[in-house]
Design an enzyme around this catalytic site. Structure first.
Site, mmCIF file in Angstrom:
data_model
loop_
_atom_site.group_PDB
_atom_site.id
_atom_site.type_symbol
_atom_site.label_atom_id
_atom_site.label_comp_id
_atom_site.label_asym_id
_atom_site.label_seq_id
_atom_site.Cartn_x
_atom_site.Cartn_y
_atom_site.Cartn_z
ATOM 1 N N SER A 113 0.796 -1.219 0.000
ATOM 2 C CA SER A 113 0.000 0.000 0.000
ATOM 3 C C SER A 113 0.834 1.277 0.000
ATOM 4 O O SER A 113 1.638 1.471 -0.898
ATOM 5 C CB SER A 113 -0.958 -0.044 1.186
ATOM 6 O OG SER A 113 -1.901 0.967 1.075
ATOM 7 N N HIS A 114 0.673 2.071 1.041
ATOM 8 C CA HIS A 114 1.326 3.376 1.106
ATOM 9 C C HIS A 114 2.735 3.293 1.689
ATOM 10 O O HIS A 114 3.410 4.304 1.802
ATOM 11 C CB HIS A 114 0.476 4.292 1.985
ATOM 12 C CG HIS A 114 0.223 3.668 3.321
ATOM 13 N ND1 HIS A 114 -0.632 2.605 3.478
ATOM 14 C CD2 HIS A 114 0.758 3.903 4.523
ATOM 15 C CE1 HIS A 114 -0.629 2.229 4.743
ATOM 16 N NE2 HIS A 114 0.206 2.994 5.396
ATOM 17 N N ASP A 277 -2.520 6.334 -3.367
ATOM 18 C CA ASP A 277 -1.377 5.681 -2.718
ATOM 19 C C ASP A 277 -0.762 4.593 -3.599
ATOM 20 O O ASP A 277 -1.127 4.425 -4.762
ATOM 21 C CB ASP A 277 -1.793 5.122 -1.359
ATOM 22 C CG ASP A 277 -2.705 3.911 -1.477
ATOM 23 O OD1 ASP A 277 -3.414 3.808 -2.486
ATOM 24 O OD2 ASP A 277 -2.694 3.064 -0.565
ATOM 25 N N ASP A 279 -1.022 1.369 -3.954
ATOM 26 C CA ASP A 279 -1.851 0.382 -4.650
ATOM 27 C C ASP A 279 -3.179 0.970 -5.133
ATOM 28 O O ASP A 279 -4.057 0.229 -5.581
ATOM 29 C CB ASP A 279 -2.100 -0.841 -3.759
ATOM 30 C CG ASP A 279 -2.806 -0.494 -2.469
ATOM 31 O OD1 ASP A 279 -2.676 0.651 -2.004
ATOM 32 O OD2 ASP A 279 -3.511 -1.360 -1.919
ATOM 33 N N ASP A 281 -5.760 2.442 -3.648
ATOM 34 C CA ASP A 281 -7.048 2.363 -2.953
ATOM 35 C C ASP A 281 -7.328 3.580 -2.071
ATOM 36 O O ASP A 281 -8.450 3.764 -1.617
ATOM 37 C CB ASP A 281 -7.195 1.046 -2.169
ATOM 38 C CG ASP A 281 -6.097 0.812 -1.167
ATOM 39 O OD1 ASP A 281 -5.178 1.651 -1.061
ATOM 40 O OD2 ASP A 281 -6.129 -0.243 -0.498
ATOM 41 N N ARG A 282 -6.321 4.401 -1.823
ATOM 42 C CA ARG A 282 -6.552 5.591 -0.991
ATOM 43 C C ARG A 282 -6.695 6.838 -1.839
ATOM 44 O O ARG A 282 -6.243 6.872 -2.983
ATOM 45 C CB ARG A 282 -5.380 5.805 -0.039
ATOM 46 C CG ARG A 282 -5.212 4.692 0.948
ATOM 47 C CD ARG A 282 -4.180 5.070 1.985
ATOM 48 N NE ARG A 282 -4.035 3.971 2.930
ATOM 49 C CZ ARG A 282 -3.579 4.111 4.156
ATOM 50 N NH1 ARG A 282 -3.185 5.289 4.583
ATOM 51 N NH2 ARG A 282 -3.486 3.068 4.953
ATOM 52 N N LYS A 376 -11.529 -0.253 -0.966
ATOM 53 C CA LYS A 376 -11.605 1.190 -1.117
ATOM 54 C C LYS A 376 -11.003 1.537 -2.472
ATOM 55 O O LYS A 376 -10.212 0.777 -3.016
ATOM 56 C CB LYS A 376 -10.903 1.904 0.030
ATOM 57 C CG LYS A 376 -9.478 1.472 0.314
ATOM 58 C CD LYS A 376 -9.028 2.087 1.635
ATOM 59 C CE LYS A 376 -7.557 1.811 1.940
ATOM 60 N NZ LYS A 376 -7.364 0.591 2.722
HETATM 61 C C1 VG1 Z 1 -4.063 1.369 8.095
HETATM 62 C C2 VG1 Z 1 -5.266 2.270 8.212
HETATM 63 C C3 VG1 Z 1 -6.535 1.499 7.894
HETATM 64 C C4 VG1 Z 1 -6.402 0.854 6.516
HETATM 65 C C5 VG1 Z 1 -5.142 0.019 6.446
HETATM 66 C C6 VG1 Z 1 -4.895 -0.539 5.063
HETATM 67 O O1 VG1 Z 1 -4.165 0.322 9.034
HETATM 68 O O2 VG1 Z 1 -5.352 2.831 9.489
HETATM 69 O O3 VG1 Z 1 -7.626 2.370 7.956
HETATM 70 O O4 VG1 Z 1 -7.512 0.039 6.240
HETATM 71 O O5 VG1 Z 1 -4.006 0.806 6.795
HETATM 72 O O6 VG1 Z 1 -4.832 0.478 4.105
HETATM 73 P P1 VG1 Z 1 -3.396 0.340 10.454
HETATM 74 O O7 VG1 Z 1 -3.675 -0.983 11.077
HETATM 75 O O8 VG1 Z 1 -1.941 0.574 10.142
HETATM 76 O O9 VG1 Z 1 -3.951 1.494 11.214
HETATM 77 V V1 VG1 Z 1 -3.936 0.256 2.689
HETATM 78 O O10 VG1 Z 1 -4.191 1.545 1.740
HETATM 79 O O11 VG1 Z 1 -2.590 -0.260 3.381
HETATM 80 O O12 VG1 Z 1 -4.510 -1.228 2.037
HETATM 81 CO CO CO Z 2 -3.485 1.242 -0.100
#
Ligand code: VG1
Ligand code: CO
Length: 543
Positions: A113-114, A277, A279, A281-282, A376
């Site tokens: 992800s990010h 981000d 991937d 989704d954000r 998302k």
């Molecule tokens: C974080 C965010 C959560 C989100 C998750 C995956 O998780 O707070 O809201 O769903 O990342 O997002 P955590 O457990 O670090 O708070 V992504 O864009 O990584 O798939």
């Molecule tokens: Co993501």
């Protein structure tokens, strides 16, 4: 080509977190590491012989190697057809879309992800089920159990496939189809968003910047914004996915997308700014002269979605994760539809969406989505915003301010303390938990605590219960502080503190967020002893 069974040993700690298994790249590069986890996924599933699997990732370092491994293993384990995005690329929402559009059994998404990428960055593997959404806890628990006991995995002795050439190739008994990563997603967006209105908007001189952060959304944003909708070339910046995201964090927040923020706040800003981000989704949404918090963006989209063709018949309900502000609850209340509060992580929205109880969902962490997929979806949120702007013909800032006047404003911030020592973070949470029964009725500074709990969620569809999802402290005036530990980090622990205060008075809607929340921020430290326990005077990231 015959199936080869390879002997192996379990690795410690292959436990899926908020969003799959995430570790540093060198951890994934260990011999058999990817293989073990992927075999554990397959061993947790039933009835996939001859079925379709979707595979793709956000293009980060190690993506291609992992994909070749997964293709061989999927064929060896009996999948009949494997769909893979060209170049190994599929954004997370596009993977969800393809799983649904093609009636696949499930999909494997490679992404952290990010989190930053590159040889010393992060990598991740996640399994999504046939509805296109992240595997529910029942499956992720089974995957973890298998990783602890497994002794062998199945693969094929086969050379790497050509992931660039669109079309079908044979791999053992399976066919592998390299697909255009954008096509199904674009077709879906056409059914939801008024593309004609957006073409007119851009033709009329509307200007935006979309920062793809050298990550997965680049090709999607270019094809849709610049290709389909006629936004000028150069609207999408950093649009070429790079294995190390150009050395940046592909995290669309005010720290890592600062350049976009500065542009949008300065003289000569375009009408609208957005980013996505690693991937895809954000989403980060910034109007000219106004940053729109993800919690507000969720509320605004819920209130205005009916202006887009895909939602013209209205919404069935709105769901948000527990730490997300209550702004969307007020919209749901006014619309007379259901509102739901789930634990953090998109997997908890799946049942509500499948059951037709919710149409739009969101998280404070820059995630917004709807029942069009089961993830998302960053670019979808941007397109829906554009649809709203085109339909209302007002600047984003005016729309937001009118929303606050109507519903009140939920001042909101999240303070992250990253790479805190794990023992200190766990002790901090344990100490808070121990005080949950004493806190209600007590005073901290000027504030009176009304209630405190460790959030537990009972899924209204399947009755499954998820406990210990974050500590909530609710105050008599409706303000709230939430503490949780991140489930996506790869080094130490990350403490997230979420702070919220509702302000009904329009005369106070222009105040500085950090300033207006300062008393609560102080209380958050007093209650949990953040400074004393972690040695941190300031958060590493404020969003
Ligand atoms: C974080 C965010 C959560 C989100 C998750 C995956 O998780 O707070 O809201 O769903 O990342 O997002 P955590 O457990 O670090 O708070 V992504 O864009 O990584 O798939
Ligand atoms: Co993501």
């Amino acid at each position: 080509m015959s199936v080869r069974v390879v002997q192996t040993k379990p690795f410690e700690g292959q436990k899926p977190g908020t969003s799959g298994l995430r570790k540093k790249v060198p951890v994934f590069q260990q011999p058999n590491y990817v293989e073990n986890f992927v075999q554990a996924i397959f061993d947790s599933l039933e009835g996939f012989a001859g079925q379709t699997l979707v595979v793709g990732g956000d293009g980060r370092y190690h993506n291609r190697e992992a994909i070749q491994t997964i293709l061989r293993m999927a064929a060896a384990n009996g999948f009949g057809r494997i769909l893979v995005g060209q170049g190994g690329l599929l954004s997370t929402p596009a993977a969800s879309c393809v799983i649904r559009a093609k009636g696949a059994f499930g999909g494997i998404i490679l992404s952290a992800s990010h989190n930053p990428g590159g040889p010393h960055g992060d990598f991740g593997i996640k399994y999504n089920i046939g509805n296109g959404g992240p595997a529910p806890e029942k499956i992720t628990d089974a995957i973890f159990a298998h990783t602890q006991t497994m002794r062998e995995y199945k693969t094929l002795d086969a050379p790497d496939l050509d992931l660039e050439r669109i079309g079908t190739q044979q791999l053992g008994d399976a066919t592998v189809e390299v697909i255009d990563p954008v096509a199904d997603y674009l077709a879906l967006m056409r059914t939801l968003i008024d593309f004609d209105a957006l073409r007119k908007l851009f033709a009329g001189g509307f200007r935006m910047r979309f920062d793809a952060m050298h990550a997965a959304t680049g090709p999607y944003a270019k094809a849709i914004l610049e290709g389909e909708l006629g936004a000028p070339a150069g609207t999408v910046v950093n649009g070429t996915p790079l294995p190390d995201f150009g050395g940046h964090h592909p995290d669309p927040n005010l720290v890592h997308a600062k350049e976009l923020y500065d542009l949008m706040m300065g003289a000569g800003a375009p009408d609208f700014g957005a980013a996505s981000d690693g991937d895809g989704d954000r989403n980060l949404i910034i109007g000219r002269g106004i940053f729109i918090t993800p919690s507000d963006s969720l509320a605004l989209l819920a209130a205005n979605a009916h202006l887009a063709p895909g939602y013209a018949r209205g919404l069935k309900g709105v769901a948000r994760s527990m730490p997300t502000s209550g702004a969307s609850d007020r919209v749901a209340e006014k619309l007379g539809i259901g509102s739901y509060e789930t634990p953090t992580g998109w997997k908890f929205f799946g049942n509500l969406l499948d059951a037709g109880m919710a149409t739009i969902c969101g998280e404070e962490s820059a995630g917004t989505g709807s029942d069009h997929v089961r993830e998302k979806d960053g670019l979808w949120a941007v397109l829906l915003w554009l649809n709203v702007l085109a339909a209302r013909g007002e600047p984003a800032k005016d729309i937001v301010q009118a929303h606050w006047r109507e519903y009140g404003r939920n001042y909101y911030t999240r303070h992250d303390y990253e790479e805190v020592e794990s023992d200190a973070a766990n002790a901090l949470m344990a100490a808070l938990r121990a005080r949950l029964t004493d806190l209600p009725g007590s005073r901290v500074g000027d504030a009176e605590v009304k209630a405190a709990d460790d959030f537990a969620y009972t899924d209204p569809v399947d009755g499954s219960v998820s406990r210990s999802q974050g500590i909530r402290v609710l105050f008599a005036d409706g303000s709230r502080i939430v503490y949780r530990l991140s489930g996506t980090g790869t080094a130490g622990a990350t403490l997230r503190v979420y702070i919220e205060r509702f302000e009904p008075d329009p005369a106070r809607h222009d105040e500085d967020t950090q300033a207006i929340l300062r008393p609560l921020i102080t209380i958050a430290d007093q209650l949990a002893g953040i400074r004393a326990r972690t040695g941190r005077g300031e958060p590493s990231v404020i969003t």
